[in-house]
Design an enzyme around this catalytic site. Structure first.
Site, PDB file in Angstrom:
ATOM      1  N   GLU A   1       0.834  -1.217   0.000  1.00 42.16           N
ATOM      2  CA  GLU A   1       0.000   0.000   0.000  1.00 42.16           C
ATOM      3  C   GLU A   1       0.856   1.250   0.000  1.00 42.16           C
ATOM      4  OE1 GLU A   1      -2.935  -0.288  -0.834  1.00 42.16           O
ATOM      5  OE2 GLU A   1      -3.099  -2.431  -0.484  1.00 42.16           O
TER       6      GLU A   1
ATOM      7  N   HIS B   1     -12.359  -7.872  -5.592  1.00 43.65           N
ATOM      8  CA  HIS B   1     -12.184  -7.193  -6.887  1.00 43.65           C
ATOM      9  C   HIS B   1     -13.303  -7.484  -7.870  1.00 43.65           C
ATOM     10  CE1 HIS B   1      -8.419  -7.601  -4.792  1.00 43.65           C
ATOM     11  NE2 HIS B   1      -7.897  -6.630  -5.497  1.00 43.65           N
TER      12      HIS B   1
HETATM   13  O1  X8Z Z   1      -5.752  -6.268  -3.683  1.00 40.70           O
HETATM   14  C1  X8Z Z   1      -4.556  -6.271  -3.478  1.00 40.70           C
HETATM   15  C2  X8Z Z   1      -3.914  -5.130  -2.686  1.00 40.70           C
HETATM   16  C3  X8Z Z   1      -4.656  -3.873  -2.836  1.00 40.70           C
HETATM   17  S1  X8Z Z   1      -4.392  -3.121  -4.380  1.00 40.70           S
HETATM   18  C4  X8Z Z   1      -3.913  -5.479  -1.223  1.00 40.70           C
HETATM   19  N1  X8Z Z   1      -3.793  -7.308  -3.907  1.00 40.70           N
HETATM   20  C5  X8Z Z   1      -4.355  -8.437  -4.638  1.00 40.70           C
HETATM   21  C6  X8Z Z   1      -5.278  -9.286  -3.784  1.00 40.70           C
HETATM   22  O2  X8Z Z   1      -5.265  -9.118  -2.547  1.00 40.70           O
HETATM   23  O3  X8Z Z   1      -5.995 -10.116  -4.315  1.00 40.70           O
HETATM   24  C7  X8Z Z   1      -2.352  -7.418  -3.753  1.00 40.70           C
HETATM   25  C8  X8Z Z   1      -1.981  -8.734  -4.370  1.00 40.70           C
HETATM   26  C9  X8Z Z   1      -3.180  -9.261  -5.100  1.00 40.70           C
HETATM   27 ZN    ZN Z   2      -2.446  -2.516  -4.804  1.00 38.10          ZN
END
Ligand code: X8Z
Ligand code: ZN
Length: 608
Positions: A374, A504
């Site tokens: 972050e 996501h």
């Molecule tokens: O979502 C994230 C970050 C925030 S941009 C913590 N990541 C992905 C996930 O958690 O699925 C980082 C690695 C992959």
């Molecule tokens: Zn990130």
């Protein structure tokens, strides 16, 4: 009622353009046209920045204080979101940007970039689809509230996602693991209707400006077509497949031994130390490199400060005081009357100095890495918040670049020379280098088939191919098996929506390939730093204090989105995006795995 915010000055300026005849080609004089474009962009920027900030503050409130039954916070966020959408998607702004772009040869590079960014921003919220956009904003707020207001339960008792992750990382009791895994997926059922609705609204809103679908819209930010993006991701999977296949075999045998079970063909999802099977590194404990205990003793606040100190040692500025006072860094107290978004994120609130992070930091290695990730976003925000980068172009070279920086620092932070310097591990302890590499591969390689494969393929089918809602879960698990070699512990019918348990899918839609490409890029960056800048063994580096490394990172970040990412990569590394670096880094591990797996039954196909 929909509010339309369009400043008088923009209207005045546009009508001035209209009076003179909108056709930009008619204007012979480049500098006159450039001056007009400049005033349009300046007026647009002022309004944009203000609406962006108001909307970000309202969204921030919604994500950090989720109270059951509270409609005021989401109403405010909706209103702010609608005002932002009405402005960025307004016909006047679209027409003006298009008109100027007709004469792009007469404009400066920066003007063209900004006008294109204005059109891209309009693409998500076109006024011609105002009703759809408004429904989409509402549906997105609802989805956020459902996901992060969700009361996860094990045996009827409320648990946090940190608690669930804790069980999946450390329990050897399979029934207990199954309960935790199943509990983590229950939220998907609540989200399925919202996802179906959002898919349609997202598609319809971008289609109004001529995009085929929302996936294509998101990909276009890279200057690529959907096919090009799918090909790039498929190639990345192909490149790392032999290594992933070995890791998969190793994990099947290792976990079967750990749980005293027969070796399975495919990995049951609840055997893995992560809700989605996307990172497996906690399966390996490298003697000497485990600093969970040290972190626990130092506490969560220390982790953030130490992360900042690492970046400062590279020559970056300390974080502004407001980062600490305005961020939401720690879990909500157990007796809090609100919930908060439990997924880490970094926010550029005003596209200037108001930078914040939303996390639920606990003092362990997982959060150490997340904090560094972050902070990478935060330092990126700061690197391009300069007079050289127009506000509208304050974004990454591409989104993958943005994801790469902090993860790169996370990789560097786990190597022994750095940890010794930080006093986190003992200098005299012998570290098993191959085990160290194995631990890293269980994150950096294992995430690839998940990110480039499962997530990207699913979202492409969801948006571009209009995947039937009766096949969400079937498709999800087919992809999990194909790309990750992971199967569900029990039958998962269409009443579940396991894809929607991933943040996501709901609120960072159609962009998960960012993380896969970030991984590929960050090893290109790391190899360059190790070999050409630090002149150290890439497996044993210490970035700490290297101003030259900081300057290199800054040259990646400082141009923001003023430059095409392929040019930035060529300028800084003299190469194209390629998995060569990541494969070179893990080559010694490949040899070790081949020996370790000799005689074992391999269940993944030789090629994908
Ligand atoms: O979502 C994230 C970050 C925030 S941009 C913590 N990541 C992905 C996930 O958690 O699925 C980082 C690695 C992959
Ligand atoms: Zn990130």
């Amino acid at each position: 009622m929909k509010k339309v915010i369009l400043s008088l000055s923009v209207l005045a300026m546009l009508s001035a353009c209209n009076n003179e005849g909108t056709s930009a080609e008619k204007i012979e004089d480049n500098s006159a046209l450039q001056a007009k474009a400049d005033s349009f962009i300046t007026v647009y920027t002022n309004e944009y920045q203000q609406l962006y900030y108001t909307s970000a503050k309202a969204e921030w409130e919604l994500n950090t204080h989720i109270v059951e039954g509270d409609t005021l916070t989401s109403q405010k966020a909706e209103e702010a979101g609608e005002a932002y959408a009405a402005f960025t998607g307004s016909e006047n702004n679209i027409n003006a940007a298009r008109e100027f772009l007709k004469a792009k040869d007469k404009l400066t590079h920066l003007q063209v970039k900004q006008l294109e960014a204005i059109l891209y921003a309009a693409g998500a919220n076109p006024a011609v689809a105002a009703d759809i956009v408004s429904q989409k904003i509402k549906a997105e707020m609802e989805q956020t509230k459902t996901l992060f207001g969700y009361d996860f339960k094990i045996d009827g008792k409320s648990v946090s996602t940190n608690d669930i992750d804790g069980v999946l990382e450390s329990s050897t009791n399979l029934p207990e693991r199954l309960k935790a895994w199943e509990a983590s997926k229950e939220v998907g059922k609540e989200l399925k209707g919202g996802l179906v609705n959002l898919r349609d609204l997202r598609n319809k809103s971008v289609q109004a400006l001529g995009y085929d679908d929302y996936f294509q819209f998101q990909v276009s930010e890279y200057g690529m077509t959907t096919q090009e993006m799918m090909d790039l991701n498929q190639q990345a999977i192909k490149d790392i497949w032999p290594l992933y296949r070995e890791l998969h075999t190793w994990a099947r045998y290792e976990l079967a031994k750990k749980y005293k079970q027969p070796v399975p063909e495919m990995l049951p999802a609840h055997w893995l130390p992560n809700r989605w099977g996307q990172e497996w590194s906690s399966m390996v404990n490298v003697e000497g490199l485990n600093f969970d205990k040290a972190l626990e003793a130092k506490g969560a606040e220390w982790i953030t400060k130490q992360g900042e100190d690492f970046y400062v040692s590279l020559g970056f500025d300390p974080l502004p005081e407001s980062f600490y006072t305005l961020s939401s860094l720690y879990p909500a107290p157990a007796d809090a009357d609100y919930k908060k978004n439990n997924h880490a994120s970094a926010w550029h609130m005003d596209l200037k100095q108001d930078v914040r992070s939303l996390m639920s930091i606990e003092p362990n290695t997982r959060w150490w890495n997340t904090v560094l990730h972050e902070l990478g976003h935060i330092y990126y925000y700061q690197a391009y918040s300069t007079p050289q980068v127009p506000v509208i172009l304050r974004g990454g070279a591409n989104r993958a670049y943005h994801e790469a920086i902090g993860t790169l620092i996370g990789l560097a932070s786990m190597q022994k020379p750095f940890l010794v310097q930080q006093g986190l591990v003992d200098e005299n302890l012998e570290v098993d280098t191959i085990k160290g590499l194995l631990k890293e591969a269980l994150d950096y390689i294992v995430v690839m088939p998940w990110a480039s494969g499962v997530m990207t393929d699913f979202e492409n089918q969801l948006y571009s191919e209009n995947l039937s809602k009766d096949e969400f879960n079937k498709t999800w698990w087919e992809l999990k098996k194909k790309y990750q070699g992971i199967v569900p512990p029990t039958e998962r019918g269409e009443e579940f929506c396991d894809a929607a348990s991933k943040t996501h899918i709901n609120n960072d839609a159609a962009q998960y390939y960012d993380y896969a490409l970030a991984n590929v890029l960050l090893f290109q960056f790391h190899m360059h730093i190790a070999k050409d800048i630090l002149k150290q063994n890439p497996h044993n580096t210490n970035y700490y204090g290297s101003k030259e490394t900081g300057a290199f990172l800054n040259s990646l970040m400082a141009p923001g989105a003023t430059q095409d990412w392929r040019i930035n990569l060529e300028d800084n590394l003299g190469e194209e995006i390629s998995a060569k670096a990541i494969l070179e880094y893990f080559a010694p591990l490949m040899k070790w795995l081949e020996k370790e797996n000799a005689g074992r039954k391999v269940s993944l196909p030789e090629s994908i």
